[in-house]
Motif scaffolding. Sequence first.
Motif, PDB file in Angstrom:
ATOM      1  N   ILE A  94      -2.272  -3.910  11.260  1.00 42.35           N
ATOM      2  CA  ILE A  94      -2.349  -2.463  10.762  1.00 42.35           C
ATOM      3  C   ILE A  94      -1.324  -1.628  10.468  1.00 42.35           C
ATOM      4  CG2 ILE A  94      -3.575  -0.318  10.688  1.00 42.35           C
ATOM      5  CD1 ILE A  94      -6.080  -2.000  11.698  1.00 42.35           C
ATOM      6  N   PHE A  95      -0.871  -1.459  11.746  1.00 41.46           N
ATOM      7  CA  PHE A  95       0.659  -0.950  11.852  1.00 41.46           C
ATOM      8  C   PHE A  95       1.722  -1.166  11.286  1.00 41.46           C
ATOM      9  CE2 PHE A  95       4.245   0.464  14.233  1.00 41.46           C
ATOM     10  CZ  PHE A  95       4.350   1.824  14.373  1.00 41.46           C
ATOM     11  N   ILE A  96       2.023  -2.536  11.347  1.00 43.31           N
ATOM     12  CA  ILE A  96       3.162  -3.055  10.526  1.00 43.31           C
ATOM     13  C   ILE A  96       2.728  -3.027   9.271  1.00 43.31           C
ATOM     14  CG2 ILE A  96       4.251  -5.134   9.915  1.00 43.31           C
ATOM     15  CD1 ILE A  96       3.637  -5.842  12.960  1.00 43.31           C
ATOM     16  N   GLY A  97       1.599  -3.271   8.508  1.00 42.35           N
ATOM     17  CA  GLY A  97       1.221  -3.299   7.094  1.00 42.35           C
ATOM     18  C   GLY A  97       1.584  -1.857   6.617  1.00 42.35           C
ATOM     19  N   GLU A  98       0.885  -0.856   7.315  1.00 42.80           N
ATOM     20  CA  GLU A  98       0.938   0.523   6.727  1.00 42.80           C
ATOM     21  C   GLU A  98       2.277   1.153   6.960  1.00 42.80           C
ATOM     22  OE1 GLU A  98      -1.920   2.509   5.575  1.00 42.80           O
ATOM     23  OE2 GLU A  98      -2.232   0.364   5.339  1.00 42.80           O
ATOM     24  N   THR A  99       3.138   0.717   7.901  1.00 43.94           N
ATOM     25  CA  THR A  99       4.535   1.194   7.841  1.00 43.94           C
ATOM     26  C   THR A  99       5.480   0.351   6.816  1.00 43.94           C
ATOM     27  OG1 THR A  99       4.376   1.230  10.537  1.00 43.94           O
ATOM     28  CG2 THR A  99       6.744   1.037   9.141  1.00 43.94           C
ATOM     29  N   ILE A 100       5.303  -0.759   6.547  1.00 38.84           N
ATOM     30  CA  ILE A 100       5.788  -1.469   5.526  1.00 38.84           C
ATOM     31  C   ILE A 100       5.554  -0.828   4.228  1.00 38.84           C
ATOM     32  CG2 ILE A 100       6.120  -3.528   4.241  1.00 38.84           C
ATOM     33  CD1 ILE A 100       6.027  -4.996   6.868  1.00 38.84           C
ATOM     34  N   GLY A 101       4.429  -0.819   3.612  1.00 37.12           N
ATOM     35  CA  GLY A 101       3.663  -0.377   2.447  1.00 37.12           C
ATOM     36  C   GLY A 101       4.063   1.175   2.254  1.00 37.12           C
ATOM     37  N   THR A 102       3.867   1.997   3.337  1.00 37.73           N
ATOM     38  CA  THR A 102       4.146   3.330   2.932  1.00 37.73           C
ATOM     39  C   THR A 102       5.559   3.462   2.674  1.00 37.73           C
ATOM     40  OG1 THR A 102       2.432   3.813   4.300  1.00 37.73           O
ATOM     41  CG2 THR A 102       3.923   5.846   3.723  1.00 37.73           C
ATOM     42  N   ALA A 103       6.673   2.757   3.606  1.00 33.18           N
ATOM     43  CA  ALA A 103       8.233   2.866   3.350  1.00 33.18           C
ATOM     44  C   ALA A 103       8.356   2.301   1.729  1.00 33.18           C
ATOM     45  CB  ALA A 103       8.760   1.989   4.363  1.00 33.18           C
ATOM     46  N   ILE A 104       7.842   1.306   1.377  1.00 36.36           N
ATOM     47  CA  ILE A 104       8.021   0.780   0.070  1.00 36.36           C
ATOM     48  C   ILE A 104       7.542   1.922  -0.780  1.00 36.36           C
ATOM     49  CG2 ILE A 104       7.308  -0.568  -1.727  1.00 36.36           C
ATOM     50  CD1 ILE A 104       7.248  -2.837   0.482  1.00 36.36           C
ATOM     51  N   LEU A 105       6.261   2.668  -0.574  1.00 39.36           N
ATOM     52  CA  LEU A 105       5.607   3.725  -1.608  1.00 39.36           C
ATOM     53  C   LEU A 105       6.770   4.757  -1.651  1.00 39.36           C
ATOM     54  CD1 LEU A 105       3.401   4.977  -3.025  1.00 39.36           C
ATOM     55  CD2 LEU A 105       2.677   5.835  -0.800  1.00 39.36           C
ATOM     56  N   THR A 141       6.278  10.297 -13.089  1.00 36.11           N
ATOM     57  CA  THR A 141       4.772   9.844 -12.875  1.00 36.11           C
ATOM     58  C   THR A 141       4.611   8.267 -12.987  1.00 36.11           C
ATOM     59  OG1 THR A 141       4.292  10.194 -15.083  1.00 36.11           O
ATOM     60  CG2 THR A 141       3.974  11.998 -14.003  1.00 36.11           C
ATOM     61  N   PHE A 142       5.365   7.698 -13.947  1.00 34.08           N
ATOM     62  CA  PHE A 142       5.180   6.111 -14.200  1.00 34.08           C
ATOM     63  C   PHE A 142       5.912   5.433 -12.770  1.00 34.08           C
ATOM     64  CE2 PHE A 142       3.624   7.024 -18.206  1.00 34.08           C
ATOM     65  CZ  PHE A 142       3.001   5.985 -18.397  1.00 34.08           C
ATOM     66  N   GLY A 143       7.023   6.136 -12.419  1.00 30.59           N
ATOM     67  CA  GLY A 143       7.901   5.665 -11.236  1.00 30.59           C
ATOM     68  C   GLY A 143       6.928   5.559  -9.901  1.00 30.59           C
ATOM     69  N   TRP A 144       6.066   6.852  -9.772  1.00 27.20           N
ATOM     70  CA  TRP A 144       5.046   6.811  -8.645  1.00 27.20           C
ATOM     71  C   TRP A 144       3.963   5.751  -8.619  1.00 27.20           C
ATOM     72  CZ3 TRP A 144       5.600   8.498  -3.656  1.00 27.20           C
ATOM     73  CH2 TRP A 144       6.391   9.392  -3.507  1.00 27.20           C
ATOM     74  N   GLY A 145       3.557   5.600  -9.984  1.00 24.83           N
ATOM     75  CA  GLY A 145       2.557   4.835 -10.322  1.00 24.83           C
ATOM     76  C   GLY A 145       3.163   3.426  -9.854  1.00 24.83           C
ATOM     77  N   PHE A 146       4.217   2.783 -10.254  1.00 29.92           N
ATOM     78  CA  PHE A 146       4.520   1.695  -9.988  1.00 29.92           C
ATOM     79  C   PHE A 146       5.052   1.529  -8.491  1.00 29.92           C
ATOM     80  CE2 PHE A 146       6.497   1.484 -14.467  1.00 29.92           C
ATOM     81  CZ  PHE A 146       5.156   0.833 -14.992  1.00 29.92           C
ATOM     82  N   ALA A 147       5.440   2.431  -7.970  1.00 30.07           N
ATOM     83  CA  ALA A 147       5.521   2.515  -6.349  1.00 30.07           C
ATOM     84  C   ALA A 147       4.279   2.169  -5.675  1.00 30.07           C
ATOM     85  CB  ALA A 147       6.140   3.782  -6.036  1.00 30.07           C
ATOM     86  N   VAL A 148       2.916   2.584  -6.059  1.00 32.07           N
ATOM     87  CA  VAL A 148       1.905   2.438  -5.572  1.00 32.07           C
ATOM     88  C   VAL A 148       1.542   1.004  -5.703  1.00 32.07           C
ATOM     89  CG1 VAL A 148      -0.556   2.965  -5.756  1.00 32.07           C
ATOM     90  CG2 VAL A 148       0.872   4.876  -5.753  1.00 32.07           C
ATOM     91  N   LEU A 149       1.617   0.387  -6.927  1.00 30.35           N
ATOM     92  CA  LEU A 149       1.303  -0.947  -7.479  1.00 30.35           C
ATOM     93  C   LEU A 149       2.181  -1.905  -6.296  1.00 30.35           C
ATOM     94  CD1 LEU A 149      -0.037  -2.885  -9.251  1.00 30.35           C
ATOM     95  CD2 LEU A 149       2.064  -2.713 -10.590  1.00 30.35           C
ATOM     96  N   THR A 150       3.452  -1.593  -6.073  1.00 28.08           N
ATOM     97  CA  THR A 150       4.298  -2.530  -5.435  1.00 28.08           C
ATOM     98  C   THR A 150       3.878  -2.332  -3.754  1.00 28.08           C
ATOM     99  OG1 THR A 150       6.052  -2.272  -6.837  1.00 28.08           O
ATOM    100  CG2 THR A 150       6.583  -2.993  -4.796  1.00 28.08           C
ATOM    101  N   ALA A 151       3.439  -1.308  -3.497  1.00 23.63           N
ATOM    102  CA  ALA A 151       3.429  -0.888  -2.063  1.00 23.63           C
ATOM    103  C   ALA A 151       2.024  -1.359  -1.747  1.00 23.63           C
ATOM    104  CB  ALA A 151       3.065   0.534  -1.571  1.00 23.63           C
ATOM    105  N   LEU A 154      -6.904  -6.684  -6.214  1.00 24.57           N
ATOM    106  CA  LEU A 154      -7.551  -6.567  -7.663  1.00 24.57           C
ATOM    107  C   LEU A 154      -7.633  -5.342  -7.820  1.00 24.57           C
ATOM    108  CD1 LEU A 154     -10.385  -9.315  -7.241  1.00 24.57           C
ATOM    109  CD2 LEU A 154      -8.219  -9.351  -8.693  1.00 24.57           C
ATOM    110  N   GLY A 155      -7.626  -4.034  -7.017  1.00 25.49           N
ATOM    111  CA  GLY A 155      -7.510  -2.783  -7.426  1.00 25.49           C
ATOM    112  C   GLY A 155      -6.296  -2.091  -7.241  1.00 25.49           C
ATOM    113  N   ALA A 156      -5.271  -2.875  -6.968  1.00 29.61           N
ATOM    114  CA  ALA A 156      -3.798  -2.158  -7.003  1.00 29.61           C
ATOM    115  C   ALA A 156      -3.688  -1.599  -8.301  1.00 29.61           C
ATOM    116  CB  ALA A 156      -2.722  -3.302  -6.445  1.00 29.61           C
TER     117      ALA A 156
END
Length: 264
Positions: free
Chosen positions: A6-17, A44-54, A189-191
């Motif tokens: 959890i810690f590693i996943g959230e750290t990596i994902g939020t850093a990418i976001l 707005t689209f940049g943030w959306g793609f950031a969410v998708l990637t993260a 699937l929800g990303a």
Amino acid sequence: MSSSDIFIGETIGTAILILLGGGVCAAVTLKASKARNAGWLAITFGWGFAVLTAVYTSAPLSGAHLNPAVTVALAIKDSDWSNVPTYFAGQLLGAMIGAALVWVAYYGQFHAHLTDKEIVGGPGAQATSAKAVEAQEVGAGPVLGIFSTGPEIRNAVQNLATEIIGTVVLVLAVLTQGLNDEGNGLGTLGALVTALVVVSIGLSLGGPTGYAINPARDLGPRIVHALLPLPNKGGSDWGYAWIPVVGPLIGGAIAAGIYNVAFA
């Protein structure tokens, strides 16, 4: 999933976001950036793609909450708070890492921007707009918007309400269609749908406050802005900082309540 996952996943994902989301803000804002003045649609689209990637990156490890408001909503929904501190810690650390990486990636542009007398002021320079004067008065520096959010009209009640409303929309979307099979966060699937929801919120509700809708997304980079050795960076606007933290947390709790009443 384990606490370390959890810690590693959230750290990596939020850093990418934050790297990609803050990166598009830097690209649009900073002097000597090829994307300067690309506008709100790019952000707005940049943030959306950031969410998708993260989400795609971190979902296998942590379920890709990437947002304390989502974590709180899921804890309320499932009546399980055992992993909340671990999620929060990874999200805040990841947000700070992502913000620091934006500074590294745009180091030269930050320097060029913050040493330009037309931007930061100096002998013979003067504020070019009422908004610039207001920003100076409240202590929001000229590049703070790359790191964190701020209101166009400073009204605490309205600003808080805007953040609550936007977060309710986001978290309801996550709870109703973005959960993975284990029910503990966003699945791949929800990303895409969730990323499009973030774009929609930015386009429709982002104008008043810049749509933080995520406490870690705002607080972590704001801390980094305060710590970075940026010339002429100005203040970090700590008087406003509670709104993009409290508002999304309230919004997440409300969304969980709606979900439990209407969908559970």
